[in-house]
Design a protein around this motif. Structure first.
Motif, mmCIF file in Angstrom:
data_model
loop_
_atom_site.group_PDB
_atom_site.id
_atom_site.type_symbol
_atom_site.label_atom_id
_atom_site.label_comp_id
_atom_site.label_asym_id
_atom_site.label_seq_id
_atom_site.Cartn_x
_atom_site.Cartn_y
_atom_site.Cartn_z
ATOM 1 N N LEU A 22 9.062 15.753 27.667
ATOM 2 C CA LEU A 22 7.882 14.835 27.976
ATOM 3 C C LEU A 22 7.069 15.003 29.088
ATOM 4 C CD1 LEU A 22 9.022 13.424 25.069
ATOM 5 C CD2 LEU A 22 8.323 11.359 26.229
ATOM 6 N N GLY A 23 7.500 15.631 29.975
ATOM 7 C CA GLY A 23 6.838 16.127 31.259
ATOM 8 C C GLY A 23 7.295 15.053 32.493
ATOM 9 N N ASN A 24 8.369 14.062 32.181
ATOM 10 C CA ASN A 24 8.919 13.423 33.566
ATOM 11 C C ASN A 24 9.299 14.389 34.598
ATOM 12 O OD1 ASN A 24 8.795 10.711 32.267
ATOM 13 N ND2 ASN A 24 10.255 11.592 30.782
ATOM 14 N N VAL A 25 9.231 14.004 35.722
ATOM 15 C CA VAL A 25 9.818 14.770 36.888
ATOM 16 C C VAL A 25 10.837 13.855 37.389
ATOM 17 C CG1 VAL A 25 9.225 15.873 38.918
ATOM 18 C CG2 VAL A 25 7.285 15.475 37.346
ATOM 19 N N ILE A 26 11.942 14.799 37.294
ATOM 20 C CA ILE A 26 13.495 14.024 37.733
ATOM 21 C C ILE A 26 14.071 14.719 38.796
ATOM 22 C CG2 ILE A 26 15.688 13.231 36.829
ATOM 23 C CD1 ILE A 26 14.527 13.341 34.030
ATOM 24 N N GLY A 27 14.129 14.027 40.050
ATOM 25 C CA GLY A 27 14.636 14.639 41.301
ATOM 26 C C GLY A 27 15.942 14.004 41.361
ATOM 27 N N ILE A 28 16.855 14.787 41.927
ATOM 28 C CA ILE A 28 18.347 14.102 42.266
ATOM 29 C C ILE A 28 18.539 14.400 43.598
ATOM 30 C CG2 ILE A 28 20.741 14.447 41.423
ATOM 31 C CD1 ILE A 28 19.691 15.846 38.803
ATOM 32 N N LYS A 29 19.146 13.225 44.234
ATOM 33 C CA LYS A 29 19.837 13.182 45.570
ATOM 34 C C LYS A 29 21.286 12.724 45.431
ATOM 35 C CE LYS A 29 19.415 13.235 50.193
ATOM 36 N NZ LYS A 29 19.151 14.372 50.901
ATOM 37 N N ARG A 30 22.179 13.750 45.420
ATOM 38 C CA ARG A 30 23.475 13.656 44.945
ATOM 39 C C ARG A 30 24.070 12.870 46.125
ATOM 40 N NH1 ARG A 30 22.440 19.019 43.448
ATOM 41 N NH2 ARG A 30 22.521 19.139 40.975
ATOM 42 N N GLY A 31 25.032 11.938 45.526
ATOM 43 C CA GLY A 31 25.782 11.173 46.443
ATOM 44 C C GLY A 31 27.190 10.644 45.768
ATOM 45 N N GLY A 32 27.226 9.336 45.416
ATOM 46 C CA GLY A 32 28.674 8.743 45.134
ATOM 47 C C GLY A 32 28.520 8.960 43.593
ATOM 48 N N LYS A 33 29.445 8.248 42.927
ATOM 49 C CA LYS A 33 29.760 8.407 41.382
ATOM 50 C C LYS A 33 28.737 7.722 40.749
ATOM 51 C CE LYS A 33 33.072 7.665 37.635
ATOM 52 N NZ LYS A 33 34.592 7.234 37.380
ATOM 53 N N ARG A 34 28.250 6.467 41.362
ATOM 54 C CA ARG A 34 27.554 5.534 40.547
ATOM 55 C C ARG A 34 26.070 6.236 40.524
ATOM 56 N NH1 ARG A 34 27.203 -0.813 41.728
ATOM 57 N NH2 ARG A 34 28.898 -0.601 39.739
ATOM 58 N N LYS A 35 25.445 6.231 39.410
ATOM 59 C CA LYS A 35 23.957 6.752 39.125
ATOM 60 C C LYS A 35 22.711 5.725 39.086
ATOM 61 C CE LYS A 35 25.221 9.183 35.444
ATOM 62 N NZ LYS A 35 24.863 10.221 34.302
ATOM 63 N N VAL A 36 21.977 5.647 39.912
ATOM 64 C CA VAL A 36 20.867 4.816 40.058
ATOM 65 C C VAL A 36 19.513 5.581 39.792
ATOM 66 C CG1 VAL A 36 19.527 3.286 41.590
ATOM 67 C CG2 VAL A 36 22.101 3.507 41.721
ATOM 68 N N LEU A 37 18.905 5.060 38.837
ATOM 69 C CA LEU A 37 17.511 5.619 38.487
ATOM 70 C C LEU A 37 16.298 5.006 39.220
ATOM 71 C CD1 LEU A 37 16.558 6.810 34.751
ATOM 72 C CD2 LEU A 37 14.895 5.738 36.156
ATOM 73 N N LEU A 38 15.617 5.263 39.860
ATOM 74 C CA LEU A 38 14.182 4.972 40.415
ATOM 75 C C LEU A 38 13.176 5.244 39.525
ATOM 76 C CD1 LEU A 38 14.679 5.015 44.131
ATOM 77 C CD2 LEU A 38 15.396 3.178 42.749
ATOM 78 N N ALA A 39 12.341 4.564 38.881
ATOM 79 C CA ALA A 39 11.207 5.001 38.256
ATOM 80 C C ALA A 39 9.967 4.329 38.350
ATOM 81 C CB ALA A 39 11.545 4.583 36.591
ATOM 82 N N SER A 65 13.589 9.585 29.670
ATOM 83 C CA SER A 65 14.551 9.772 31.026
ATOM 84 C C SER A 65 15.726 8.831 31.227
ATOM 85 C CB SER A 65 13.512 9.647 32.231
ATOM 86 O OG SER A 65 13.138 8.415 32.231
ATOM 87 N N GLY A 66 15.826 7.692 30.755
ATOM 88 C CA GLY A 66 16.845 6.773 30.826
ATOM 89 C C GLY A 66 18.110 7.190 29.990
ATOM 90 N N PHE A 67 17.737 7.740 28.918
ATOM 91 C CA PHE A 67 18.464 8.436 27.733
ATOM 92 C C PHE A 67 19.205 9.609 28.544
ATOM 93 C CE2 PHE A 67 20.234 10.501 24.075
ATOM 94 C CZ PHE A 67 20.790 9.435 23.319
ATOM 95 N N LYS A 68 18.541 10.386 29.211
ATOM 96 C CA LYS A 68 19.000 11.477 29.637
ATOM 97 C C LYS A 68 20.039 11.298 30.906
ATOM 98 C CE LYS A 68 17.312 15.769 32.109
ATOM 99 N NZ LYS A 68 17.884 16.906 31.226
#
Length: 333
Positions: A39-56, A205-208
């Motif tokens: 769809l054109g969302n830009v998704i950037g990842i900063k790797r850290g611990g196991k828990r995944k936090v999405l900021l939108a 993006s949440g589903f992904k």
């Protein structure tokens, strides 16, 4: 300034190419991985611990699409997002034409001849691009072309007056947080698309990502002239808002309040929907714990939106503070 650059970039729903390129370039400087989805969302990842936090934060701005060209050369338009027709009347606008931006005006009858009973909807407005006739107009503009307000940006004291602060202010916050974020979680920074026409980018993006926590960064209404404190308790200059209500997980609300320390904040009641990307992120797969952090804004969905720079700075501080130990938050109810 980064905020001015973001504000002036074109990007109505489904046509976010210009703003997307700016966001992607910034993300690539600070994050471990950057992706662009279908769809054109830009998704950037900063790797850290196991828990995944999405900021939108959503990239798209309100605008309109050309749906017709009259024989005398005027353009007929349809809204893309919630636009009050009053905000378009007597405005200069720009359209992404066949080869370049085409500028036009949505003119008004002078008061000498306008009837008091006339109340125009967007479908009744016409864009004058200086064409002599329909044939001339069709040489530079096509049905399906899109446009929006002429971008502007002014700083007056602590205030910023600009177009598209909804939600380029949120995108700015997203980009500034990633520059030196410290967290015990893996953070997914999502600049979402098509929020103004139904939160579409956040949904996919949440589903992904399948996050454990989703945080929407958006703007919210601040008190304006003609409104009492009882009608609208949120004020400019008093800090970002932390949303409370069905789309705000109570333990995340408590976490951000406790993380705030000396950072000023306001509580925003959202008794049903928040009207942000959090509404659909929350419903992803088996459910996601969500929070809404917002920047107070006057005159939303107009060409003269107003925010306070102190609120913007404190939004960045609040989110960074909350992310530090966010993996330790017990999400069980």
């Amino acid at each position: 300034m980064l905020l001015e650059k973001l504000v002036k970039a074109f990007g109505v729903p489904g046509f976010e190419d210009e703003i997307r390129s700016i966001v992607k370039e910034h993300m690539e400087k600070y994050l471990d991985e950057v992706q662009i989805d279908t769809l054109g969302n830009v998704i950037g990842i900063k790797r850290g611990g196991k828990r995944k936090v999405l900021l939108a934060a959503h990239m798209d701005q309100i605008g309109f699409m050309v749906r017709g060209i009259t024989e005398d050369g005027y353009l007929v338009i349809s809204p893309m997002g919630g636009i009050n027709p009053v905000t378009l009347r007597s405005r200069v606008i720009r359209i992404k034409g066949k080869n370049e931006y085409v500028y036009g005006v949505i003119g008004e009858k002078p008061p000498h001849i306008e009837k008091k009973s006339e109340k125009k909807e967007i479908k009744d407005l016409r864009v004058d691009i200086g064409a002599e006739n329909g044939e001339e107009a069709r040489k530079i503009v096509s049905i399906g072309d899109v446009g929006s307000f002429i971008p502007n940006y002014y700083e007056i004291g602590n205030r910023v007056i600009a177009t598209a602060l909804d939600d380029r202010a949120g995108v700015y916050t997203l980009l500034k947080v990633m520059e030196d974020v410290e967290s015990d979680a893996t953070i997914y920074f999502v600049a979402s698309v098509q929020e103004e026409i139904g939160l579409r980018g956040a949904k996919v993006s949440g589903f992904k990502v399948e996050p454990d926590i989703g945080i929407a960064i958006d703007v919210t209404h601040a008190r304006m002239p003609g409104m009492s404190k009882g009608e609208e308790p949120i004020e400019l200059g008093k800090g970002p808002t932390i949303g409370v209500g069905p789309t705000a997980h109570p333990k995340l609300v408590r976490h951000f309040i406790e993380s705030a320390g000396d950072i000023p904040y306001q509580i925003e009641p959202n008794p049903s929907r928040s009207g942000t990307d959090a509404d659909v992120i929350q419903l992803t797969r088996e459910g996601v714990a969500t929070a809404v952090i917002s920047i107070p804004l006057r005159y939303m969905h107009s060409s003269v939106e107003v925010l306070d720079k102190r609120d913007l700075d404190n939004t960045i501080k609040l989110i960074k503070s909350g992310l530090k130990n966010i993996a330790k938050v017990d999400l069980h109810l």
